[in-house]
Design a protein around this motif. Structure first.
Motif, PDB file in Angstrom:
ATOM      1  N   VAL A  36       0.842  -1.198   0.000  1.00 16.81           N
ATOM      2  CA  VAL A  36       0.000   0.000   0.000  1.00 16.81           C
ATOM      3  C   VAL A  36       0.876   1.245   0.000  1.00 16.81           C
ATOM      4  CG1 VAL A  36      -1.571   1.378   1.425  1.00 16.81           C
ATOM      5  CG2 VAL A  36      -2.038  -1.044   1.036  1.00 16.81           C
ATOM      6  N   MET A  37       1.913   1.245   0.833  1.00 18.90           N
ATOM      7  CA  MET A  37       2.822   2.393   0.853  1.00 18.90           C
ATOM      8  C   MET A  37       3.474   2.603  -0.509  1.00 18.90           C
ATOM      9  SD  MET A  37       4.762   2.309   4.538  1.00 18.90           S
ATOM     10  CE  MET A  37       4.889   0.553   4.830  1.00 18.90           C
ATOM     11  N   ALA A  38       3.963   1.530  -1.101  1.00 14.09           N
ATOM     12  CA  ALA A  38       4.655   1.642  -2.397  1.00 14.09           C
ATOM     13  C   ALA A  38       3.717   2.104  -3.497  1.00 14.09           C
ATOM     14  CB  ALA A  38       5.283   0.300  -2.761  1.00 14.09           C
ATOM     15  N   LEU A  39       2.447   1.706  -3.419  1.00 14.55           N
ATOM     16  CA  LEU A  39       1.492   2.026  -4.471  1.00 14.55           C
ATOM     17  C   LEU A  39       0.719   3.315  -4.207  1.00 14.55           C
ATOM     18  CD1 LEU A  39       0.151  -1.566  -5.178  1.00 14.55           C
ATOM     19  CD2 LEU A  39       1.601  -0.172  -6.682  1.00 14.55           C
ATOM     20  N   ILE A  40       1.023   3.973  -3.098  1.00 17.50           N
ATOM     21  CA  ILE A  40       0.450   5.288  -2.832  1.00 17.50           C
ATOM     22  C   ILE A  40       1.498   6.368  -3.019  1.00 17.50           C
ATOM     23  CG2 ILE A  40      -0.487   6.801  -1.043  1.00 17.50           C
ATOM     24  CD1 ILE A  40      -2.008   4.456   0.061  1.00 17.50           C
ATOM     25  N   LYS A  41       2.603   6.228  -2.296  1.00 17.46           N
ATOM     26  CA  LYS A  41       3.675   7.216  -2.401  1.00 17.46           C
ATOM     27  C   LYS A  41       4.985   6.515  -2.050  1.00 17.46           C
ATOM     28  CE  LYS A  41       4.666  12.041  -1.288  1.00 17.46           C
ATOM     29  NZ  LYS A  41       4.256  13.221  -0.470  1.00 17.46           N
ATOM     30  N   MET A  42       5.863   6.411  -3.019  1.00 12.88           N
ATOM     31  CA  MET A  42       7.072   5.618  -2.862  1.00 12.88           C
ATOM     32  C   MET A  42       7.964   6.121  -1.736  1.00 12.88           C
ATOM     33  SD  MET A  42       8.522   2.875  -3.973  1.00 12.88           S
ATOM     34  CE  MET A  42       7.738   2.510  -5.544  1.00 12.88           C
ATOM     35  N   THR A  43       7.835   7.386  -1.374  1.00  9.68           N
ATOM     36  CA  THR A  43       8.617   7.949  -0.272  1.00  9.68           C
ATOM     37  C   THR A  43       8.461   7.114   0.991  1.00  9.68           C
ATOM     38  OG1 THR A  43       8.249  10.151  -1.181  1.00  9.68           O
ATOM     39  CG2 THR A  43       9.017  10.024   1.083  1.00  9.68           C
ATOM     40  N   TYR A  44       7.262   6.672   1.279  1.00  8.47           N
ATOM     41  CA  TYR A  44       7.000   5.897   2.494  1.00  8.47           C
ATOM     42  C   TYR A  44       7.661   4.526   2.418  1.00  8.47           C
ATOM     43  CZ  TYR A  44       3.568   9.445   3.798  1.00  8.47           C
ATOM     44  OH  TYR A  44       2.965  10.626   4.143  1.00  8.47           O
ATOM     45  N   PHE A  45       7.572   3.890   1.275  1.00 14.69           N
ATOM     46  CA  PHE A  45       8.194   2.576   1.098  1.00 14.69           C
ATOM     47  C   PHE A  45       9.705   2.670   1.276  1.00 14.69           C
ATOM     48  CE2 PHE A  45      10.359  -0.473  -1.641  1.00 14.69           C
ATOM     49  CZ  PHE A  45       9.836  -1.676  -1.184  1.00 14.69           C
ATOM     50  N   VAL A  46      10.317   3.633   0.610  1.00 16.59           N
ATOM     51  CA  VAL A  46      11.771   3.805   0.686  1.00 16.59           C
ATOM     52  C   VAL A  46      12.212   4.098   2.115  1.00 16.59           C
ATOM     53  CG1 VAL A  46      13.682   5.286  -0.043  1.00 16.59           C
ATOM     54  CG2 VAL A  46      11.991   4.519  -1.723  1.00 16.59           C
ATOM     55  N   SER A  47      11.414   4.875   2.832  1.00 12.81           N
ATOM     56  CA  SER A  47      11.794   5.293   4.179  1.00 12.81           C
ATOM     57  C   SER A  47      11.627   4.202   5.220  1.00 12.81           C
ATOM     58  CB  SER A  47      10.959   6.516   4.592  1.00 12.81           C
ATOM     59  OG  SER A  47      11.198   7.609   3.732  1.00 12.81           O
ATOM     60  N   PHE A  48      10.640   3.323   5.062  1.00 18.16           N
ATOM     61  CA  PHE A  48      10.288   2.420   6.150  1.00 18.16           C
ATOM     62  C   PHE A  48      10.456   0.931   5.858  1.00 18.16           C
ATOM     63  CE2 PHE A  48       7.285   6.132   6.918  1.00 18.16           C
ATOM     64  CZ  PHE A  48       8.146   6.737   7.824  1.00 18.16           C
ATOM     65  N   ALA A  49      10.673   0.549   4.616  1.00 15.59           N
ATOM     66  CA  ALA A  49      10.758  -0.881   4.304  1.00 15.59           C
ATOM     67  C   ALA A  49      11.907  -1.561   5.038  1.00 15.59           C
ATOM     68  CB  ALA A  49      10.895  -1.076   2.793  1.00 15.59           C
ATOM     69  N   VAL A  50      13.087  -0.971   5.009  1.00 17.24           N
ATOM     70  CA  VAL A  50      14.250  -1.593   5.657  1.00 17.24           C
ATOM     71  C   VAL A  50      14.073  -1.681   7.171  1.00 17.24           C
ATOM     72  CG1 VAL A  50      16.724  -1.363   6.112  1.00 17.24           C
ATOM     73  CG2 VAL A  50      15.842  -1.030   3.793  1.00 17.24           C
ATOM     74  N   PRO A  51      13.692  -0.600   7.878  1.00 18.44           N
ATOM     75  CA  PRO A  51      13.456  -0.754   9.319  1.00 18.44           C
ATOM     76  C   PRO A  51      12.393  -1.790   9.658  1.00 18.44           C
ATOM     77  CG  PRO A  51      13.637   1.570   8.754  1.00 18.44           C
ATOM     78  CD  PRO A  51      13.591   0.821   7.458  1.00 18.44           C
ATOM     79  N   ILE A  52      11.362  -1.929   8.822  1.00 17.28           N
ATOM     80  CA  ILE A  52      10.330  -2.933   9.087  1.00 17.28           C
ATOM     81  C   ILE A  52      10.917  -4.337   8.969  1.00 17.28           C
ATOM     82  CG2 ILE A  52       8.249  -3.980   8.087  1.00 17.28           C
ATOM     83  CD1 ILE A  52       7.271  -1.107   7.515  1.00 17.28           C
ATOM     84  N   VAL A  53      11.704  -4.573   7.926  1.00 19.01           N
ATOM     85  CA  VAL A  53      12.346  -5.883   7.764  1.00 19.01           C
ATOM     86  C   VAL A  53      13.262  -6.176   8.939  1.00 19.01           C
ATOM     87  CG1 VAL A  53      14.002  -7.185   6.382  1.00 19.01           C
ATOM     88  CG2 VAL A  53      12.177  -5.904   5.250  1.00 19.01           C
ATOM     89  N   LEU A  54      14.094  -5.219   9.322  1.00 18.33           N
ATOM     90  CA  LEU A  54      15.020  -5.411  10.436  1.00 18.33           C
ATOM     91  C   LEU A  54      14.267  -5.666  11.736  1.00 18.33           C
ATOM     92  CD1 LEU A  54      17.968  -5.432  11.338  1.00 18.33           C
ATOM     93  CD2 LEU A  54      17.786  -2.971  11.762  1.00 18.33           C
ATOM     94  N   ALA A  55      13.178  -4.944  11.947  1.00 18.48           N
ATOM     95  CA  ALA A  55      12.390  -5.150  13.163  1.00 18.48           C
ATOM     96  C   ALA A  55      11.813  -6.555  13.214  1.00 18.48           C
ATOM     97  CB  ALA A  55      11.271  -4.111  13.223  1.00 18.48           C
ATOM     98  N   LEU A  56      11.334  -7.063  12.100  1.00 22.37           N
ATOM     99  CA  LEU A  56      10.797  -8.422  12.076  1.00 22.37           C
ATOM    100  C   LEU A  56      11.879  -9.453  12.401  1.00 22.37           C
ATOM    101  CD1 LEU A  56       8.503  -8.130   8.931  1.00 22.37           C
ATOM    102  CD2 LEU A  56       7.728  -8.571  11.270  1.00 22.37           C
ATOM    103  N   VAL A  57      13.087  -9.223  11.893  1.00 25.02           N
ATOM    104  CA  VAL A  57      14.193 -10.146  12.173  1.00 25.02           C
ATOM    105  C   VAL A  57      14.576 -10.095  13.654  1.00 25.02           C
ATOM    106  CG1 VAL A  57      16.623 -10.644  11.721  1.00 25.02           C
ATOM    107  CG2 VAL A  57      15.095 -10.080   9.828  1.00 25.02           C
ATOM    108  N   LEU A  58      14.755  -8.891  14.176  1.00 19.39           N
ATOM    109  CA  LEU A  58      15.239  -8.737  15.550  1.00 19.39           C
ATOM    110  C   LEU A  58      14.206  -9.147  16.593  1.00 19.39           C
ATOM    111  CD1 LEU A  58      17.166  -5.337  15.261  1.00 19.39           C
ATOM    112  CD2 LEU A  58      18.104  -7.657  15.292  1.00 19.39           C
ATOM    113  N   THR A  59      12.921  -9.087  16.243  1.00 17.56           N
ATOM    114  CA  THR A  59      11.888  -9.513  17.191  1.00 17.56           C
ATOM    115  C   THR A  59      11.513 -10.979  17.018  1.00 17.56           C
ATOM    116  OG1 THR A  59      10.163  -8.700  15.684  1.00 17.56           O
ATOM    117  CG2 THR A  59      10.907  -7.201  17.430  1.00 17.56           C
ATOM    118  N   GLY A  60      12.226 -11.677  16.143  1.00 17.34           N
ATOM    119  CA  GLY A  60      11.996 -13.107  15.975  1.00 17.34           C
ATOM    120  C   GLY A  60      10.777 -13.462  15.150  1.00 17.34           C
ATOM    121  N   GLN A  61      10.238 -12.517  14.397  1.00 11.40           N
ATOM    122  CA  GLN A  61       9.039 -12.785  13.590  1.00 11.40           C
ATOM    123  C   GLN A  61       9.443 -13.189  12.174  1.00 11.40           C
ATOM    124  OE1 GLN A  61       5.532 -10.036  14.516  1.00 11.40           O
ATOM    125  NE2 GLN A  61       7.247  -8.722  15.141  1.00 11.40           N
TER     126      GLN A  61
END
Length: 546
Positions: A184-209
């Motif tokens: 949804v972020m990527a298909l609305i405004k790419m700024t949001y995807f670029v800004s938050f995709a990496v922290p979201i991936v890292l958070a999922l890894v570090l929290t064991g998800q």
């Protein structure tokens, strides 16, 4: 969260949705009080998409297809644009509601889950983009939708679910939700995807998800594959091309303050300090993952705010929620200064919330202000559009025409200011220093009516030397193939134009100067020929031969 608390939270959020959405729908139309240019931008894109055109492929825009698709589909089904905008927001809130209940319900205390849900619902159902100025505006509605998706995805990634909610099925559902939200972020405004995709991936890894991460990636790939199947690979190439054009544009690469000021100017410094202090306190409280991911989110928070008109730091709402969710629950966690870190983090969260309150209250109250507007003071933005007259603007701003003109060098006794940026003569025409302040819809409607009266509009398209070439939405003119609803650079759509329109009092004279420079180069190179067809006090119309 037990069943009772879950039920209370669900009922609370349904009430919020029905109240805010119902109040907006009851007005029977959309009455905007500012940003008529942005509204014309939205109208152009929605009407093009309702007619079957695809963003990036058929016209130029850096905004993603999902920002306008729900509105366009409702317009195609027969709704006026005004009600289509409102109903699209209500439908978006209905779609988000179960995701909010699920994600927040298994990660937060009941009171915090309700607060977070309230924030997301307000983001989705507001009728203003933010800040503290109260006039209703649908401008940048897509920013609110993208923030809501980002808030929910970040919370899902950074705050792990409670132990009894970590089954394989629950993790799969989390992954599907996160994957969809990132899309949804990527298909609305790419700024949001670029800004938050990496922290979201890292958070999922570090929290064991990790299962949720795998499912999220697969969900994203499925969405990309489905879109590609319908639009082809060219869609993504065209999207990237539009983004690169805007990134390199001297006109619209950043619509407000500089990046450094968004972090450190007096209006923003308090929030920046609160965020950094929150990271420090989380690290001192041994909430290592939360502190690290929040630190990595900060550049994205700043960058999205920098890219959004108004530079409203709406991420402060999420900061408050994250700090309250991540703070230690034990009362004996202290730092080297002896501060109770649960209380200290709570204070920082309260500061962040206080800084965000003016914007949040403006968002939350906007549907009620909209319900109470005096419709007699409004007029249709598209007066001859039939069903679309349900989109109205403040009459003073729609029909009263005001302009900003230069007096120095024009009035006896006032010497020409030496550094004034003027538009050079074009094809022997002296361009006056003038810019429209109010009445843009009236001007465009008047020009269109005149062209129709002269038999110059039917089946014809024009390229305007200005920010907008929106004249076609007012009457018989046709939209430009490969045109740009908002000008970012170059001469998009010129190859399809029958005419070039030179407004003698444009919206942005700096933009007009750039366009006329490009046209002059093309004329001198022999690529195009312009022949004057009509001249009035408002505009000069040229026939284009290429």
């Amino acid at each position: 969260m037990n069943i009772k608390n879950q039920t209370v939270s669900t009922v609370f959020l349904i009430v919020v949705l029905v109240l805010l959405g119902g109040v907006a729908v009851l007005k029977g139309g959309l009455y905007v009080g500012k940003h008529e240019g942005d509204t014309l931008h939205l109208i152009q894109i929605v009407l093009r998409m309702a007619d079957g055109q695809i963003p990036h492929l058929d016209f130029m825009t850096p905004i993603g297809v999902l920002a306008f698709w729900p509105i366009a589909m409702l317009v195609k089904a027969g709704l006026g644009i005004g009600m289509a905008v409102i109903w699209a927001q209500v439908l978006a809130a209905v779609v988000f509601l179960p995701m909010v209940i699920w994600i927040a319900g298994v990660r937060m205390q009941p009171w915090l889950a309700r607060l977070f849900g309230l924030i997301v619902m307000v983001m989705l159902l507001a009728l203003v983009h933010g800040e503290s100025e109260q006039s209703i505006s649908i401008s940048m509605h897509y920013n609110r939708l993208a923030w809501a998706a980002a808030f929910l995805a970040i919370v899902a990634a950074l705050i792990p679910p409670k132990r009894d909610s970590q089954s394989g099925g629950a993790a799969t559902l989390d992954g599907i939700i996160i994957g969809l939200l990132v899309c949804v972020m990527a298909l609305i405004k790419m700024t949001y995807f670029v800004s938050f995709a990496v922290p979201i991936v890292l958070a999922l890894v570090l929290t064991g998800q990790r299962r949720a991460l795998g499912v999220a990636v697969m969900t994203g790939l499925v969405v990309v594959a489905l879109i590609t199947a319908f639009t082809g690979v060219d869609f993504w190439m065209a999207y990237a091309g539009d983004l690169l054009t805007v990134a390199g544009s001297e006109i619209r690469s950043a619509p407000g303050e500089s990046f450094s000021l968004v972090m450190g100017a007096p209006a923003y410094l308090g929030g920046s300090i609160a965020a950094v202090v929150g990271v420090v306190f989380l690290r001192q409280a041994k909430v290592a993952t939360g502190g690290l991911v929040l630190l990595l989110l900060l550049p994205g928070f700043f960058y999205v705010t920098f890219q959004n008109f108004g530079n409203d730091p709406q991420w402060l709402l999420l900061l408050a929620v994250l700090l309250l969710a991540l703070r230690p629950q034990a009362e004996d966690v202290v730092n080297s200064w002896g501060w109770n870190l649960k209380d200290a983090i709570g204070i920082v969260a309260a500061i962040a919330m206080a800084l965000a309150i003016p914007s949040f209250f403006n968002l939350a109250s906007s549907p009620f202000r909209h319900l109470n507007v005096e419709t007699a003071k409004y007029a249709p933005i598209l007066p001859r559009s039939g069903v679309h007259t349900d989109l109205q603007g403040y009459d003073l701003r729609v029909n009263r025409v005001d302009a900003r003109v230069a007096l120095d060098g024009q009035v006896a006794g006032l010497a020409q200011y030496p550094d004034r940026s003027t538009v050079p003569d074009f094809m022997g025409v002296e361009i006056p220093t003038c810019a429209v302040e109010l009445g843009l819809p009236n001007i465009m409607d008047t020009i269109t009516r005149e062209l129709e009266a002269e038999g110059l509009a039917q089946g014809k398209s024009l390229f305007a030397a200005d920010v907008f070439s929106s004249h076609w939405v007012f009457g018989e003119l046709e939209p430009l193939d490969q045109g740009a609803p908002w000008y970012y650079g170059g001469v998009p759509g010129l190859q399809d134009a029958d005419y070039v329109l030179l407004p003698l009092c444009p919206v942005a004279q700096s933009v007009q100067k750039i366009i006329l420079g490009d046209l002059t180069e093309m004329i001198e190179a022999g690529d195009i020929t312009l022949t004057e067809l009509r001249r009035t006090e408002l505009y000069i119309l040229y026939e284009l031969d290429q």
